[in-house]
Scaffold this motif. Structure first.
Motif, PDB file in Angstrom:
ATOM      1  N   LEU A   8      68.503  85.739  36.738  1.00  0.00           N
ATOM      2  CA  LEU A   8      69.060  86.983  37.449  1.00  0.00           C
ATOM      3  C   LEU A   8      69.673  88.046  36.603  1.00  0.00           C
ATOM      4  N   GLN A   9      70.140  87.656  35.661  1.00  0.00           N
ATOM      5  CA  GLN A   9      70.497  88.739  34.426  1.00  0.00           C
ATOM      6  C   GLN A   9      69.502  89.396  33.994  1.00  0.00           C
ATOM      7  N   LYS A  10      68.599  88.699  33.741  1.00  0.00           N
ATOM      8  CA  LYS A  10      67.328  89.537  33.024  1.00  0.00           C
ATOM      9  C   LYS A  10      66.572  90.093  34.233  1.00  0.00           C
ATOM     10  N   HIS A  11      66.424  89.703  35.463  1.00  0.00           N
ATOM     11  CA  HIS A  11      65.838  90.432  36.609  1.00  0.00           C
ATOM     12  C   HIS A  11      66.856  91.868  37.055  1.00  0.00           C
ATOM     13  N   LEU A  12      67.800  92.047  36.565  1.00  0.00           N
ATOM     14  CA  LEU A  12      68.849  92.871  36.867  1.00  0.00           C
ATOM     15  C   LEU A  12      68.613  94.153  35.980  1.00  0.00           C
ATOM     16  N   ARG A  13      67.873  93.757  34.740  1.00  0.00           N
ATOM     17  CA  ARG A  13      67.527  94.834  33.707  1.00  0.00           C
ATOM     18  C   ARG A  13      66.867  96.214  34.369  1.00  0.00           C
ATOM     19  N   SER A  14      67.491  97.199  34.424  1.00  0.00           N
ATOM     20  CA  SER A  14      66.930  98.535  35.089  1.00  0.00           C
ATOM     21  C   SER A  14      67.785  99.518  34.868  1.00  0.00           C
ATOM     22  N   ASP A  15      67.136 100.632  34.702  1.00  0.00           N
ATOM     23  CA  ASP A  15      67.826 102.124  34.656  1.00  0.00           C
ATOM     24  C   ASP A  15      67.936 102.665  35.869  1.00  0.00           C
ATOM     25  N   VAL A  16      67.823 101.925  36.948  1.00  0.00           N
ATOM     26  CA  VAL A  16      68.184 102.589  38.388  1.00  0.00           C
ATOM     27  C   VAL A  16      68.812 101.334  38.952  1.00  0.00           C
ATOM     28  N   PRO A  17      69.524 101.632  40.148  1.00  0.00           N
ATOM     29  CA  PRO A  17      70.288 100.427  40.967  1.00  0.00           C
ATOM     30  C   PRO A  17      69.249  99.337  41.435  1.00  0.00           C
ATOM     31  N   VAL A  18      69.909  98.175  41.528  1.00  0.00           N
ATOM     32  CA  VAL A  18      68.982  97.210  42.106  1.00  0.00           C
ATOM     33  C   VAL A  18      69.802  96.691  43.593  1.00  0.00           C
ATOM     34  N   GLY A  19      68.946  96.497  44.402  1.00  0.00           N
ATOM     35  CA  GLY A  19      69.643  96.107  45.715  1.00  0.00           C
ATOM     36  C   GLY A  19      68.873  94.645  46.129  1.00  0.00           C
ATOM     37  N   LEU A  20      69.258  94.341  47.289  1.00  0.00           N
ATOM     38  CA  LEU A  20      68.659  92.949  47.944  1.00  0.00           C
ATOM     39  C   LEU A  20      68.292  93.097  49.279  1.00  0.00           C
ATOM     40  N   PHE A  21      67.149  92.344  49.568  1.00  0.00           N
ATOM     41  CA  PHE A  21      66.886  92.006  50.831  1.00  0.00           C
ATOM     42  C   PHE A  21      67.609  90.806  51.311  1.00  0.00           C
ATOM     43  N   LEU A  22      68.233  90.876  52.261  1.00  0.00           N
ATOM     44  CA  LEU A  22      69.353  89.847  52.581  1.00  0.00           C
ATOM     45  C   LEU A  22      68.997  89.258  54.003  1.00  0.00           C
ATOM     46  N   SER A  23      68.464  87.976  54.100  1.00  0.00           N
ATOM     47  CA  SER A  23      68.599  87.414  55.593  1.00  0.00           C
ATOM     48  C   SER A  23      69.500  86.457  56.180  1.00  0.00           C
ATOM     49  N   GLY A  24      70.398  85.948  55.169  1.00  0.00           N
ATOM     50  CA  GLY A  24      71.186  85.083  55.264  1.00  0.00           C
ATOM     51  C   GLY A  24      70.911  83.621  55.335  1.00  0.00           C
ATOM     52  N   GLY A  25      69.488  83.523  54.925  1.00  0.00           N
ATOM     53  CA  GLY A  25      68.974  82.282  54.388  1.00  0.00           C
ATOM     54  C   GLY A  25      69.521  81.656  53.197  1.00  0.00           C
ATOM     55  N   ILE A  26      68.951  80.691  52.914  1.00  0.00           N
ATOM     56  CA  ILE A  26      69.285  79.769  51.664  1.00  0.00           C
ATOM     57  C   ILE A  26      68.976  80.720  50.339  1.00  0.00           C
TER      58      ILE A  26
END
Length: 613
Positions: free
Chosen positions: A252-270
């Protein structure tokens, strides 16, 4: 993240209008700019969505001596570490783009093996000007798409099928075997797409074109071989939880590498709850990371907003609930079919499209949970009883009783297809699943099911949905559960750590119970789209007229039997509604890409009105 395309016809000039046509067809994937490399016989096109090195990351990218030229789609998550290593060896860089490390790693080679050093999702084209060789490469799991077709004197390639429709040497025609596969199981798996002459480069695959026009293809990475080299996990539950925690944190730390904000699609599932939990453990410039969830207030359709809200509150995420009336989703069906361009009928594309549209108002990057069910054994079909397995093997030998059910296997639905067309459509529909089952014969049954899904259903349905629905809105979707290290770890686990009784994803549930104890995890729920209710609400006469205006459906559908079923449409059995829904999607797809040239339709339109117009 972006779109790539190109034409390589050694020794022949390429018309500038073709380059413009390819770039226009992929402009939605790269709204922030376009780039072109063109010289005698070769053109490489890039449409850019700016994520890393916003000022100087334009493509094509070049080696320091300008002998290698690259256009790439995706993200190289370990580019920081690779750049440092390459710089220590004398490598030179002119940008901070993550994709520039590809050029440096390749050196002067046209062997795809160097891609083993890359962590990420990618599809790229690398042209060696000295050797006159073009190399196309697709990432290990097929997260990013790459298609090609043969043209006079060479090949053309692109990130999406719609870009290649106009460069085919003749009018596009449907591939009936792929059409039959779609009708049976909702997606067309295998190397051949539903458009004759357009093929997929497989996950972990490459294609190399020499200056004499010779084409070589193969795999630079194989899930089967990687699993054989991966030792079975032999630790206890505590060790497995520790290993997963370490891997997920790094991923996840590597997936957050970005020069723009990173969001999340959240379903509440596992899966999305795990990503939310990891987000809460990271530091951000903004106070609260942003998440989006769907809400269907006052509807019988599953509303995920309450469970998503509980997770967001526990993880300090800013949650935006996107509200909609479920039936209104279907006014976006024509647009979603166009965006997919693959013959893929997953109606979950509609809520995904809606979330992407809302996220695009503020973000260019979102995390999503695709892959968690396949990698950590979440689906109920992985927990068939011995009796169910035995009956399925008898019904359809060759793949262990797995992936045997087709929508048109039942007599009542099969009668909708003309008897003269049934063998053309359905004789080989299970071939990709049988082949995959055989590939993984040395593994236990559960791992074989997971691997078969990863190499068919995941890549040709779920990842198509995720890539196209987000990219059509200018949003990059990142899928941390498909980091290849996590995939190999998950598949290597013993059965007892994958599921217990009828409960799947045992290890992930245990991890969440430790790290997010205040939120109760229920059984798996996917996007709920009321397809049956919608189809039953349609006017039977107009539906019949819309379907039978399709030249393809006229050729394959038994009109009399269709009319007979539609008379009872408002109360039609669910098992018969689903085949009709598939025929409707097929009619839309055929009009867009076979009768038409892949032109963009309205974003919102009644599907029947559009088909009848």
């Amino acid at each position: 993240m972006c779109g790539i395309a190109g034409i390589y016809t050694p020794g022949r000039d390429i018309e500038g209008s073709l380059c413009s046509q390819l770039a226009k067809a992929l402009s939605h994937r790269g709204p922030d700019g376009q780039g072109l490399f063109s010289e005698h016989g070769i053109a490489l096109i890039h449409t850019r969505l700016s994520i890393i090195d916003l000022e100087n990351g334009q493509q094509p990218l070049y080696s320091s001596d300008h002998r290698q030229v690259l256009v790439a789609n995706g993200e190289i998550y370990n580019h920081v570490e690779l750049r440092q290593t390459l710089a220590e060896r004398g490598g030179e860089f002119s940008t901070k783009s993550d994709c520039e490390v590809i050029v440096s790693l390749a050196g002067n080679t046209t062997d795809a093996g160097f891609a083993n050093q890359l962590e990420g999702m990618f599809a790229f084209a690398l042209f060696n000007r000295d050797k006159g060789e073009l190399l196309l490469v697709r990432d290990r799991l097929g997260i990013k798409p790459l298609y090609y077709c043969e043209v006079s004197g060479g090949i053309a390639f692109a990130s999406e099928i719609k870009a290649l429709i106009g460069v085919l040497p003749e009018r596009p025609r449907p591939n009936l075997e792929a059409v039959g596969r779609f009708l049976q199981i909702n997606f067309a798996s295998g190397e051949n797409t539903a458009v004759q002459g357009i093929r997929r480069i497989p996950p972990g695959g490459f294609l190399k074109v020499s200056p004499d026009g010779c084409i070589e293809s193969g795999l630079w990475w194989s899930l089967e071989e990687a699993l054989q080299e991966q030792p079975a996990f032999e630790g206890d539950e505590v060790a497995a939880l520790t290993k997963f925690d370490q891997l997920m944190k790094d991923v996840l730390q590597k997936h957050l590498r970005s020069d723009v904000p990173v969001g999340l699609f959240l379903s509440g599932g596992i899966d999305s709850s795990i990503l939310a939990t990891e987000l809460s453990r990271c530091r951000f410039d903004e106070e609260f990371p942003k998440a989006w969830s769907l809400a269907f207030p006052g509807s019988s359709v599953h509303d995920e907003s309450e469970s998503a809200g509980a997770v967001a509150g526990a993880c300090s995420l800013e949650l935006e609930c996107v509200k909609s009336e479920p039936i209104e989703l279907f006014d976006h069906l024509v647009y979603a079919v166009w965006a997919s361009d693959e013959l893929m009928g997953d109606f979950a594309s509609l809520p995904t499209l809606m979330l992407a549209d809302r996220a695009a108002q503020s973000h260019k990057v979102v995390l999503s949970g695709e892959g968690g069910d396949e990698v950590f054994a979440g689906y109920g079909r992985y927990r068939m009883t011995p009796l169910q397995q035995w009956m399925a093997r008898l019904r359809a030998p060759g793949s262990g009783g797995f992936r045997t059910k087709g929508r048109f296997n039942r007599p009542q639905s099969l009668c909708l297809i003309q008897s003269s067309q049934r063998s053309n459509l359905f004789e080989h529909w299970r071939t990709p699943f049988v082949n995959s089952w055989k590939r993984f014969a040395s593994f236990d049954r559960l791992t074989r099911m997971q691997a078969t899904d990863i190499t068919t259903w995941l890549v040709d349905d779920l990842l198509v949905k995720a890539d196209r629905m987000m990219m059509v809105k200018g949003v990059e979707g990142r899928v941390p559960f498909l980091d290849h290290r996590l995939v190999l770890f998950g598949l290597s686990l013993p059965v007892a750590l994958k599921h217990r009784g009828r409960l799947g994803k045992y290890l992930l549930r245990k991890w969440l119970k430790t790290h997010l104890p205040e939120v109760t995890q229920g059984r798996k729920k996917g996007f709920s789209v009321p397809v049956v209710d919608w189809v039953r609400s349609l006017d039977p006469l107009r539906l019949e007229q819309a379907l039978m205006r399709s030249p393809l459906l006229v050729d394959i559908v038994a009109h009399k039997e269709l009319r007979s079923l539609l008379v009872a449409l408002p109360k039609l059995d669910k098992k018969l509604v689903e085949p009709i829904a598939a025929l409707l999607q097929l009619a839309i797809w055929h009009r867009l890409f076979i009768e038409g040239s892949g032109e963009k339709p309205p974003e919102k339109v009644d599907p029947l009105e559009w088909l009848l117009s």
